[in-house]
Motif scaffolding. Structure first.
Motif, PDB file in Angstrom:
ATOM      1  N   VAL A 112       7.881 -12.910  -8.523  1.00  0.00           N
ATOM      2  CA  VAL A 112       8.206 -11.584  -8.018  1.00  0.00           C
ATOM      3  C   VAL A 112       6.933 -10.748  -7.959  1.00  0.00           C
ATOM      4  CG1 VAL A 112       8.753 -10.718 -10.330  1.00  0.00           C
ATOM      5  CG2 VAL A 112       9.699  -9.559  -8.330  1.00  0.00           C
ATOM      6  N   MET A 113       6.875  -9.857  -6.977  1.00  0.00           N
ATOM      7  CA  MET A 113       5.734  -8.947  -6.826  1.00  0.00           C
ATOM      8  C   MET A 113       6.206  -7.515  -6.992  1.00  0.00           C
ATOM      9  SD  MET A 113       3.350  -8.356  -3.478  1.00  0.00           S
ATOM     10  CE  MET A 113       2.053  -7.133  -3.453  1.00  0.00           C
ATOM     11  N   VAL A 114       5.410  -6.712  -7.664  1.00  0.00           N
ATOM     12  CA  VAL A 114       5.711  -5.299  -7.811  1.00  0.00           C
ATOM     13  C   VAL A 114       4.411  -4.508  -7.729  1.00  0.00           C
ATOM     14  CG1 VAL A 114       5.637  -5.418 -10.355  1.00  0.00           C
ATOM     15  CG2 VAL A 114       6.896  -3.559  -9.225  1.00  0.00           C
TER      16      VAL A 114
ATOM     17  N   ASP B 206       3.141  -3.260 -15.320  1.00  0.00           N
ATOM     18  CA  ASP B 206       1.907  -3.134 -14.546  1.00  0.00           C
ATOM     19  C   ASP B 206       2.094  -3.720 -13.152  1.00  0.00           C
ATOM     20  OD1 ASP B 206       0.638  -2.029 -16.732  1.00  0.00           O
ATOM     21  OD2 ASP B 206      -0.145  -3.962 -17.439  1.00  0.00           O
ATOM     22  N   ARG B 207       1.343  -3.198 -12.198  1.00  0.00           N
ATOM     23  CA  ARG B 207       1.353  -3.801 -10.862  1.00  0.00           C
ATOM     24  C   ARG B 207       0.896  -5.258 -10.970  1.00  0.00           C
ATOM     25  NH1 ARG B 207      -1.553   0.797 -10.391  1.00  0.00           N
ATOM     26  NH2 ARG B 207      -3.480  -0.431 -10.205  1.00  0.00           N
ATOM     27  N   GLY B 208       1.550  -6.123 -10.214  1.00  0.00           N
ATOM     28  CA  GLY B 208       1.112  -7.506 -10.266  1.00  0.00           C
ATOM     29  C   GLY B 208       2.090  -8.488  -9.664  1.00  0.00           C
ATOM     30  N   ILE B 209       1.690  -9.731  -9.738  1.00  0.00           N
ATOM     31  CA  ILE B 209       2.527 -10.862  -9.346  1.00  0.00           C
ATOM     32  C   ILE B 209       2.946 -11.567 -10.624  1.00  0.00           C
ATOM     33  CG2 ILE B 209       2.612 -13.055  -8.103  1.00  0.00           C
ATOM     34  CD1 ILE B 209       0.442 -11.933  -6.265  1.00  0.00           C
TER      35      ILE B 209
ATOM     36  N   LEU C 216       0.614 -13.343 -13.262  1.00  0.00           N
ATOM     37  CA  LEU C 216      -0.281 -14.312 -12.638  1.00  0.00           C
ATOM     38  C   LEU C 216      -1.451 -13.649 -11.937  1.00  0.00           C
ATOM     39  CD1 LEU C 216       2.338 -16.738 -11.037  1.00  0.00           C
ATOM     40  CD2 LEU C 216       1.292 -16.882 -13.303  1.00  0.00           C
ATOM     41  N   ALA C 217      -1.245 -12.442 -11.439  1.00  0.00           N
ATOM     42  CA  ALA C 217      -2.306 -11.771 -10.680  1.00  0.00           C
ATOM     43  C   ALA C 217      -2.109 -10.273 -10.703  1.00  0.00           C
ATOM     44  CB  ALA C 217      -2.333 -12.278  -9.245  1.00  0.00           C
ATOM     45  N   ASP C 218      -3.223  -9.537 -10.574  1.00  0.00           N
ATOM     46  CA  ASP C 218      -3.186  -8.082 -10.450  1.00  0.00           C
ATOM     47  C   ASP C 218      -3.052  -7.693  -8.985  1.00  0.00           C
ATOM     48  OD1 ASP C 218      -3.566  -7.284 -13.178  1.00  0.00           O
ATOM     49  OD2 ASP C 218      -5.638  -7.994 -12.998  1.00  0.00           O
TER      50      ASP C 218
END
Length: 364
Positions: A176-178, A151-154, A81-83
């Motif tokens: 989840v966020m990572v 990848d980093r993101g939501i 959903l997002a970077d």
């Protein structure tokens, strides 16, 4: 394209510590301005729950085992959903997805679920960013994208529903966020049942390996059984004639046989013709053996005394028995039924349609 910016001092508080965080999302208050290490690999590992909550039972006793017996594919789809940028900024990458509700100071799990459900309406369900497939009978956990990481993101993650024996399993959509920080989760961890298992000192350090424990609900699924009895001829001088049927539903065979329903039913005839009994709420996907254990005095059954069928969800399986007068003069009697299910309780899910005498229930 909409843009949603959160500095690390005011970051979305994502609720995924090592297992599942209690508090959901909230404003992340950090005194550090540490950047994310771009050289560290981010991972998401999906953990299969050993049990699920029963959909129609009280919350204090809703655990049901069985998902680990599912020898099939459990599929989890991840949609980015997002970077998440190295400086902690977050830019929305999917048009129409509104993540602003996650930046409040009192965000609940229900809030996250609502946002996840709304986000699912905006993404293309046929184009997940990552997909992981797990066989619950052989795998307890599995990393997303194997050794390559993510990848980093939501991410929005969605689990496809499935059936296992008499249960329909459904899963909550979630986010989840990572990477994440233990300050975000306020240092509290819970297991897959929602029980607090550890409280650790919070830290502003970024955590690059995220584990998610899937949350599921199990809904019992049932089918019905119709037992039809035909009496071709009838000797009025013998009085009312009873016929008794034993019903047993089970899974597996031999040493692995598991009985999930057992009961006895009867019909009383005072004239020739047909009657039937409908038995409700027999666990779906089970095999059922119906045996005529008493054929009435002076009446002989035609064909097998035992019939086998399978119970399908929301369908009615049928078996039929036929008897005829055998020219004997034994006197009949009114039958009595003991209605018990597999747990030993009196069974109220019985519809003795079209019987000519009232059934009598006794409780031992």
């Amino acid at each position: 394209m909409k843009s949603l910016i959160f500095k690390k001092k005011n970051l979305i508080a994502f609720a995924m510590a090592a297992v599942v965080a209690v508090s959901g999302f909230g404003v992340y208050q950090s005194q550090a301005a540490e950047k994310i290490d771009e050289n560290k690999k981010c991972t998401i590992t999906v953990k299969v729950p050993d049990a699920c909550s029963l959909d129609d039972k009280p919350a204090d006793n809703t655990i049901v085992n069985g998902i680990s017996l599912y020898d099939g594919t459990l599929e989890v789809d991840f949609y980015k959903l997002a970077d998440v940028k190295l400086n902690g900024e977050i830019n929305t990458t999917v048009d129409g997805v509104d993540l602003s509700g996650l930046s409040g100071s009192k965000v609940t799990a229900d809030t996250i679920k609502t946002i996840a459900d709304e986000a699912y309406k905006k993404i293309d369900p046929k184009k997940p960013t990552y997909k992981v497939k797990i066989n619950p009978s052989t795998e307890k956990s599995k990393p997303v994208n194997e050794d390559k990481g993510v990848d980093r993101g939501i991410y929005l993650y969605v689990v496809k529903d499935f059936q296992n024996k008499q249960y329909q399993y459904s899963f909550d959509k979630y986010i989840v966020m990572v990477p994440y920080s233990t300050t975000i989760s306020q240092g509290t961890k819970v297991d897959e049942h929602g029980n607090i298992v550890d409280v650790e000192e919070s830290s502003d350090d970024w955590v690059y390996d995220t584990e998610i424990a899937l949350k599921c609900k199990a809904t019992e699924i049932y089918g019905k059984l119709k037992i039809t009895k035909e009496l071709k001829t009838y000797n009025e001088s013998l009085g009312t004639t009873p016929f008794v049927f034993e019903v047993e539903a089970f899974y597996g065979e031999g040493d692995k046989k598991e009985i999930v329903y057992s009961n006895v039913f009867s019909m009383d005839f005072d004239k020739p013709g047909e009657q039937y009994i409908e038995v409700e709420k027999i666990p779906a996907n089970s095999k059922v053996i119906v045996k005529e254990v008493y054929s009435g005095a002076s009446y002989t059954i035609e064909g097998d005394v035992e019939k086998t069928t399978e119970i399908k969800e929301n369908e009615t399986a049928e078996v039929k028995f036929t008897n005829d007068y055998n020219d004997q003069t034994d006197v009949g009697a009114i039958s009595i039924e003991n209605h018990f299910n597999e747990n030993g309780y009196v069974d109220s899910n019985i519809n003795p349609n079209s019987t000519t005498t009232e059934n009598v229930e006794t409780e031992n």
